[in-house]
Design a protein around this motif. Structure first.
Motif, PDB file in Angstrom:
ATOM      1  N   ALA A  60       0.837  -1.212   0.000  1.00 51.24           N
ATOM      2  CA  ALA A  60       0.000   0.000   0.000  1.00 51.24           C
ATOM      3  C   ALA A  60       0.864   1.250   0.000  1.00 51.24           C
ATOM      4  O   ALA A  60       0.539   2.236  -0.670  1.00 51.24           O
ATOM      5  N   THR A  61       1.967   1.212   0.732  1.00 52.39           N
ATOM      6  CA  THR A  61       2.872   2.369   0.778  1.00 52.39           C
ATOM      7  C   THR A  61       3.457   2.641  -0.591  1.00 52.39           C
ATOM      8  O   THR A  61       3.415   3.778  -1.078  1.00 52.39           O
ATOM      9  N   ARG A  62       3.999   1.616  -1.211  1.00 48.73           N
ATOM     10  CA  ARG A  62       4.615   1.801  -2.532  1.00 48.73           C
ATOM     11  C   ARG A  62       3.585   2.280  -3.561  1.00 48.73           C
ATOM     12  O   ARG A  62       3.847   3.190  -4.346  1.00 48.73           O
ATOM     13  N   ALA A  63       2.406   1.676  -3.543  1.00 47.43           N
ATOM     14  CA  ALA A  63       1.365   2.061  -4.502  1.00 47.43           C
ATOM     15  C   ALA A  63       0.889   3.490  -4.261  1.00 47.43           C
ATOM     16  O   ALA A  63       0.700   4.259  -5.210  1.00 47.43           O
ATOM     17  N   THR A  64       0.689   3.853  -3.000  1.00 46.39           N
ATOM     18  CA  THR A  64       0.227   5.211  -2.675  1.00 46.39           C
ATOM     19  C   THR A  64       1.271   6.242  -3.070  1.00 46.39           C
ATOM     20  O   THR A  64       0.934   7.277  -3.666  1.00 46.39           O
ATOM     21  N   LEU A  65       2.536   5.985  -2.763  1.00 41.40           N
ATOM     22  CA  LEU A  65       3.588   6.930  -3.130  1.00 41.40           C
ATOM     23  C   LEU A  65       3.730   7.058  -4.642  1.00 41.40           C
ATOM     24  O   LEU A  65       3.928   8.153  -5.162  1.00 41.40           O
ATOM     25  N   GLU A  66       3.602   5.934  -5.350  1.00 37.92           N
ATOM     26  CA  GLU A  66       3.665   5.982  -6.811  1.00 37.92           C
ATOM     27  C   GLU A  66       2.532   6.840  -7.370  1.00 37.92           C
ATOM     28  O   GLU A  66       2.749   7.709  -8.223  1.00 37.92           O
ATOM     29  N   CYS A  67       1.325   6.600  -6.886  1.00 39.67           N
ATOM     30  CA  CYS A  67       0.158   7.351  -7.378  1.00 39.67           C
ATOM     31  C   CYS A  67       0.228   8.820  -6.969  1.00 39.67           C
ATOM     32  O   CYS A  67      -0.087   9.701  -7.768  1.00 39.67           O
ATOM     33  N   LEU A  68       0.636   9.073  -5.734  1.00 40.65           N
ATOM     34  CA  LEU A  68       0.790  10.453  -5.272  1.00 40.65           C
ATOM     35  C   LEU A  68       1.824  11.170  -6.134  1.00 40.65           C
ATOM     36  O   LEU A  68       1.608  12.305  -6.565  1.00 40.65           O
ATOM     37  N   GLY A  69       2.930  10.488  -6.412  1.00 46.10           N
ATOM     38  CA  GLY A  69       3.967  11.092  -7.247  1.00 46.10           C
ATOM     39  C   GLY A  69       3.475  11.454  -8.636  1.00 46.10           C
ATOM     40  O   GLY A  69       3.838  12.493  -9.180  1.00 46.10           O
ATOM     41  N   SER A  70       2.622  10.610  -9.201  1.00 52.48           N
ATOM     42  CA  SER A  70       2.108  10.908 -10.540  1.00 52.48           C
ATOM     43  C   SER A  70       1.136  12.079 -10.525  1.00 52.48           C
ATOM     44  O   SER A  70       0.861  12.676 -11.566  1.00 52.48           O
ATOM     45  N   ARG A  71       0.650  12.440  -9.346  1.00 54.68           N
ATOM     46  CA  ARG A  71      -0.299  13.552  -9.186  1.00 54.68           C
ATOM     47  C   ARG A  71       0.425  14.883  -8.975  1.00 54.68           C
ATOM     48  O   ARG A  71      -0.182  15.941  -9.004  1.00 54.68           O
ATOM     49  N   LEU A  72       1.758  14.824  -8.782  1.00 56.93           N
ATOM     50  CA  LEU A  72       2.555  16.020  -8.489  1.00 56.93           C
ATOM     51  C   LEU A  72       3.354  16.466  -9.709  1.00 56.93           C
ATOM     52  O   LEU A  72       3.676  15.658 -10.579  1.00 56.93           O
ATOM     53  N   SER A  73       3.698  17.741  -9.735  1.00 58.93           N
ATOM     54  CA  SER A  73       4.599  18.247 -10.769  1.00 58.93           C
ATOM     55  C   SER A  73       5.977  17.618 -10.566  1.00 58.93           C
ATOM     56  O   SER A  73       6.285  17.104  -9.487  1.00 58.93           O
ATOM     57  N   SER A  74       6.820  17.668 -11.581  1.00 56.00           N
ATOM     58  CA  SER A  74       8.144  17.054 -11.467  1.00 56.00           C
ATOM     59  C   SER A  74       8.966  17.700 -10.348  1.00 56.00           C
ATOM     60  O   SER A  74       9.682  17.002  -9.624  1.00 56.00           O
ATOM     61  N   GLY A  75       8.851  18.995 -10.181  1.00 60.36           N
ATOM     62  CA  GLY A  75       9.574  19.675  -9.105  1.00 60.36           C
ATOM     63  C   GLY A  75       9.095  19.250  -7.734  1.00 60.36           C
ATOM     64  O   GLY A  75       9.898  19.047  -6.818  1.00 60.36           O
ATOM     65  N   GLU A  76       7.805  19.092  -7.587  1.00 59.85           N
ATOM     66  CA  GLU A  76       7.247  18.679  -6.299  1.00 59.85           C
ATOM     67  C   GLU A  76       7.583  17.218  -6.004  1.00 59.85           C
ATOM     68  O   GLU A  76       7.807  16.839  -4.863  1.00 59.85           O
ATOM     69  N   ARG A  77       7.629  16.397  -7.056  1.00 63.65           N
ATOM     70  CA  ARG A  77       8.053  14.997  -6.873  1.00 63.65           C
ATOM     71  C   ARG A  77       9.469  14.947  -6.327  1.00 63.65           C
ATOM     72  O   ARG A  77       9.767  14.198  -5.401  1.00 63.65           O
ATOM     73  N   ARG A  78      10.356  15.736  -6.919  1.00 65.02           N
ATOM     74  CA  ARG A  78      11.744  15.767  -6.444  1.00 65.02           C
ATOM     75  C   ARG A  78      11.810  16.248  -4.996  1.00 65.02           C
ATOM     76  O   ARG A  78      12.571  15.720  -4.193  1.00 65.02           O
ATOM     77  N   TYR A  79      11.006  17.251  -4.663  1.00 63.79           N
ATOM     78  CA  TYR A  79      10.958  17.765  -3.287  1.00 63.79           C
ATOM     79  C   TYR A  79      10.527  16.659  -2.326  1.00 63.79           C
ATOM     80  O   TYR A  79      11.128  16.465  -1.265  1.00 63.79           O
ATOM     81  N   LEU A  80       9.498  15.915  -2.690  1.00 60.79           N
ATOM     82  CA  LEU A  80       9.029  14.819  -1.849  1.00 60.79           C
ATOM     83  C   LEU A  80      10.119  13.768  -1.690  1.00 60.79           C
ATOM     84  O   LEU A  80      10.418  13.335  -0.571  1.00 60.79           O
ATOM     85  N   VAL A  81      10.740  13.374  -2.788  1.00 60.58           N
ATOM     86  CA  VAL A  81      11.780  12.347  -2.744  1.00 60.58           C
ATOM     87  C   VAL A  81      12.938  12.782  -1.846  1.00 60.58           C
ATOM     88  O   VAL A  81      13.481  11.982  -1.081  1.00 60.58           O
ATOM     89  N   GLU A  82      13.297  14.056  -1.898  1.00 63.19           N
ATOM     90  CA  GLU A  82      14.379  14.569  -1.056  1.00 63.19           C
ATOM     91  C   GLU A  82      14.088  14.386   0.433  1.00 63.19           C
ATOM     92  O   GLU A  82      15.009  14.260   1.231  1.00 63.19           O
ATOM     93  N   HIS A  83      12.830  14.367   0.794  1.00 65.93           N
ATOM     94  CA  HIS A  83      12.444  14.283   2.203  1.00 65.93           C
ATOM     95  C   HIS A  83      12.075  12.872   2.653  1.00 65.93           C
ATOM     96  O   HIS A  83      11.861  12.640   3.840  1.00 65.93           O
ATOM     97  N   LEU A  84      11.998  11.934   1.711  1.00 68.45           N
ATOM     98  CA  LEU A  84      11.673  10.555   2.069  1.00 68.45           C
ATOM     99  C   LEU A  84      12.929   9.797   2.478  1.00 68.45           C
ATOM    100  O   LEU A  84      14.037  10.125   2.048  1.00 68.45           O
ATOM    101  N   HIS A  85      12.738   8.753   3.254  1.00 67.98           N
ATOM    102  CA  HIS A  85      13.840   7.856   3.575  1.00 67.98           C
ATOM    103  C   HIS A  85      14.263   7.129   2.316  1.00 67.98           C
ATOM    104  O   HIS A  85      13.447   6.858   1.424  1.00 67.98           O
ATOM    105  N   GLU A  86      15.516   6.783   2.264  1.00 63.46           N
ATOM    106  CA  GLU A  86      16.085   6.172   1.066  1.00 63.46           C
ATOM    107  C   GLU A  86      15.287   4.965   0.577  1.00 63.46           C
ATOM    108  O   GLU A  86      15.066   4.807  -0.615  1.00 63.46           O
ATOM    109  N   GLY A  87      14.813   4.135   1.478  1.00 67.21           N
ATOM    110  CA  GLY A  87      14.079   2.940   1.094  1.00 67.21           C
ATOM    111  C   GLY A  87      12.720   3.202   0.472  1.00 67.21           C
ATOM    112  O   GLY A  87      12.134   2.306  -0.130  1.00 67.21           O
ATOM    113  N   LEU A  88      12.213   4.412   0.612  1.00 66.90           N
ATOM    114  CA  LEU A  88      10.900   4.759   0.059  1.00 66.90           C
ATOM    115  C   LEU A  88      11.005   5.568  -1.229  1.00 66.90           C
ATOM    116  O   LEU A  88      10.031   5.704  -1.959  1.00 66.90           O
ATOM    117  N   ARG A  89      12.178   6.096  -1.507  1.00 63.40           N
ATOM    118  CA  ARG A  89      12.340   7.017  -2.633  1.00 63.40           C
ATOM    119  C   ARG A  89      12.029   6.397  -3.990  1.00 63.40           C
ATOM    120  O   ARG A  89      11.495   7.059  -4.871  1.00 63.40           O
TER     121      ARG A  89
END
Length: 128
Positions: free
Chosen positions: A24-53
């Protein structure tokens, strides 16, 4: 909090098994990421733990897809095979754990690009 701890937190919040919570985590993050602009996706990834990025798509054409909560739930259901109740509980658990892990400021920054109903899925829990 590492990815395994994150999955356990989602399981605790959602009532799912740890394996289901990880899916559920991987699927939610994937779907959430597709809902964000590329800049916002990068911002989110910068703040996630390495295993979730890796769950958040940062490549592609940079276009964000527009969809609401029902479509998010449908997509997560399709990726995980969870029933409707568990899908909703899982997404709620992921967003709640994400809010707690990122902190309100980063979480709210990311959530500015999605419908308010996404943010409303994240429970605000009292500190233990």
């Amino acid at each position: 909090m590492g990815d395994k701890q994150f999955f356990r937190k989602v399981a605790e919040l959602s009532g799912l098994t740890v394996e289901e919570a990880a899916d559920a985590t991987r699927a939610t993050l994937e779907c959430l990421g597709s809902r964000l602009s590329s800049g916002e996706r990068r911002y989110l990834v910068e703040h996630l733990h390495e295993g979730l990025r890796d769950a958040v798509p940062v490549d592609g054409n940079g276009r964000m897809q527009c969809f609401g909560l029902p479509e998010l739930l449908r997509r997560v259901h399709q990726r995980t095979g969870l029933n409707d109740r568990d899908t909703e509980s899982g997404v709620r658990g992921v967003l709640t754990a994400l809010r707690e892990d990122l902190g309100a400021e980063v979480f709210d920054h990311v959530m500015q690009q999605v419908p308010n109903e996404f943010r409303a899925m994240a429970r605000v829990r009292a500190a233990a």
